[in-house]
Enzyme design. Structure first.
Site, mmCIF file in Angstrom:
data_model
loop_
_atom_site.group_PDB
_atom_site.id
_atom_site.type_symbol
_atom_site.label_atom_id
_atom_site.label_comp_id
_atom_site.label_asym_id
_atom_site.label_seq_id
_atom_site.Cartn_x
_atom_site.Cartn_y
_atom_site.Cartn_z
ATOM 1 N N HIS A 97 36.352 1.551 -11.156
ATOM 2 C CA HIS A 97 35.872 2.505 -10.145
ATOM 3 C C HIS A 97 34.460 2.943 -10.540
ATOM 4 C CE1 HIS A 97 35.490 6.047 -7.647
ATOM 5 N NE2 HIS A 97 36.473 5.565 -6.913
ATOM 6 N N GLU A 99 33.069 5.675 -10.575
ATOM 7 C CA GLU A 99 33.006 6.884 -11.419
ATOM 8 C C GLU A 99 33.242 6.526 -12.880
ATOM 9 O OE1 GLU A 99 35.861 9.043 -9.074
ATOM 10 O OE2 GLU A 99 34.400 9.087 -7.444
ATOM 11 N N GLU A 169 33.426 -0.920 -2.741
ATOM 12 C CA GLU A 169 33.129 0.492 -2.548
ATOM 13 C C GLU A 169 31.637 0.747 -2.764
ATOM 14 O OE1 GLU A 169 36.830 3.038 -3.125
ATOM 15 O OE2 GLU A 169 35.951 2.811 -5.089
ATOM 16 N N GLY A 175 32.665 9.595 -1.370
ATOM 17 C CA GLY A 175 32.670 11.056 -1.421
ATOM 18 C C GLY A 175 31.472 11.695 -0.747
HETATM 19 C C1 PEP Z 1 37.202 6.484 -3.896
HETATM 20 O O1 PEP Z 1 37.409 7.376 -4.656
HETATM 21 O O2 PEP Z 1 37.470 5.337 -4.229
HETATM 22 C C2 PEP Z 1 36.643 6.791 -2.579
HETATM 23 C C3 PEP Z 1 36.347 5.802 -1.786
HETATM 24 O O3 PEP Z 1 36.458 8.123 -2.271
HETATM 25 P P1 PEP Z 1 36.158 8.732 -0.825
HETATM 26 O O4 PEP Z 1 37.177 8.149 0.117
HETATM 27 O O5 PEP Z 1 36.340 10.212 -0.977
HETATM 28 O O6 PEP Z 1 34.777 8.349 -0.443
#
Ligand code: PEP
Length: 253
Positions: A97, A99, A169, A175
């Site tokens: 991810h 993060e 992503e 977010g």
């Molecule tokens: C995620 O945490 O993988 C994500 C896509 O978050 P969000 O949907 O809040 O953008």
């Protein structure tokens, strides 16, 4: 047939009781999933056993860890191994991810090791990839994400890659409330599938699920998921609201 997946990423949110309540509210909706549709809850480590037992009787519902360590066992205080996850019946693990890449310096090479250890313990990785805003603005997102795939996944055998779920992503959409357009998502997903096809063959690439993540909401899921190469979503914020996540699940193909 390619799996269509609604994956909830709770991140580091919710108390145990709040998690139980959210799960109850979602399960009480009794969404009937088609054979090719799955719902996955990626929850904090202390909640894995609880969620796994709550969903035990729900067809096509699964729980995922949000991370695991590269090593089998040993003096790594604070870490959780794939073997431990397997020992409590966990079948999926989110890896890479953005993060974790950003705050915990996870590199493509380290993620390759995590992929290997998960597969060794029969845990299917949900492998996240995606570019930051500066890369998108420079128009080099395809080669950036391709490199993430190459360095973390291309050492796998055909049999192993079949177990991987990919989540594209774009970091600028996570977010932020700024979702990739349906065209942007489809374009990248189809590109990634072509990259995977070159390495592993058309049939294998065609069977791989590629999820979109980045501000998926109840009101945009249907359109995003309608694209031919978007096989569901990895959902952060909206997965914490039962009604929203239920809607998102209902939007699966
Ligand atoms: C995620 O945490 O993988 C994500 C896509 O978050 P969000 O949907 O809040 O953008």
């Amino acid at each position: 047939m390619r799996k269509q997946i609604a994956a909830a990423n709770w991140k580091m949110n919710l108390t145990y009781r709040q998690g139980e309540q959210l799960l109850d509210d979602i399960l009480n909706a009794k969404i009937s999933l088609k054979d090719q549709q799955l719902v996955v809850f990626a929850v904090p480590f202390p909640y894995l056993i609880m969620v796994n037992s709550e969903i035990a009787d729900a067809k096509n519902y699964f729980v995922a860890a949000q991370n695991c360590y590269t090593k089998k066992s040993g003096a790594y205080t604070g870490e959780v191994s794939a073997e431990m996850l397997q020992s409590i019946g966990i079948k999926f693990c989110v890896l890479g991810h953005s993060e974790r890449r950003e705050y915990f310096a996870e590199s493509n090479q380290m993620l390759a090791e995590k992929i290997n250890i998960c597969l060794a313990y029969d845990i299917a990785p949900i492998f996240c990839c995606g570019e930051p805003l500066s890369i998108r603005e420079s128009g080099t997102q395809n080669s950036y994400v391709e490199k993430q795939l190459k360095e973390s996944l291309f050492h796998l055998s055909t049999e192993q890659i079949r177990k991987i779920i990919i989540a594209y992503e774009p970091i600028w959409a996570i977010g932020t409330g700024k979702t990739a357009t349906t065209e942007q998502a489809q374009e990248m997903h189809s590109y990634l599938r072509s990259v995977l096809a070159k390495q592993f063959g058309d049939d294998v690439a065609d069977e791989l699920s590629i999820l979109y993540g980045g501000s998926v909401k109840a009101n945009n899921a249907k359109e995003l998921f309608s694209s031919p190469d978007v096989d569901g979503g990895l959902v952060g914020g909206a997965s914490l609201i039962a009604g929203d996540f239920i809607e998102i699940t209902r939007a699966l193909k």
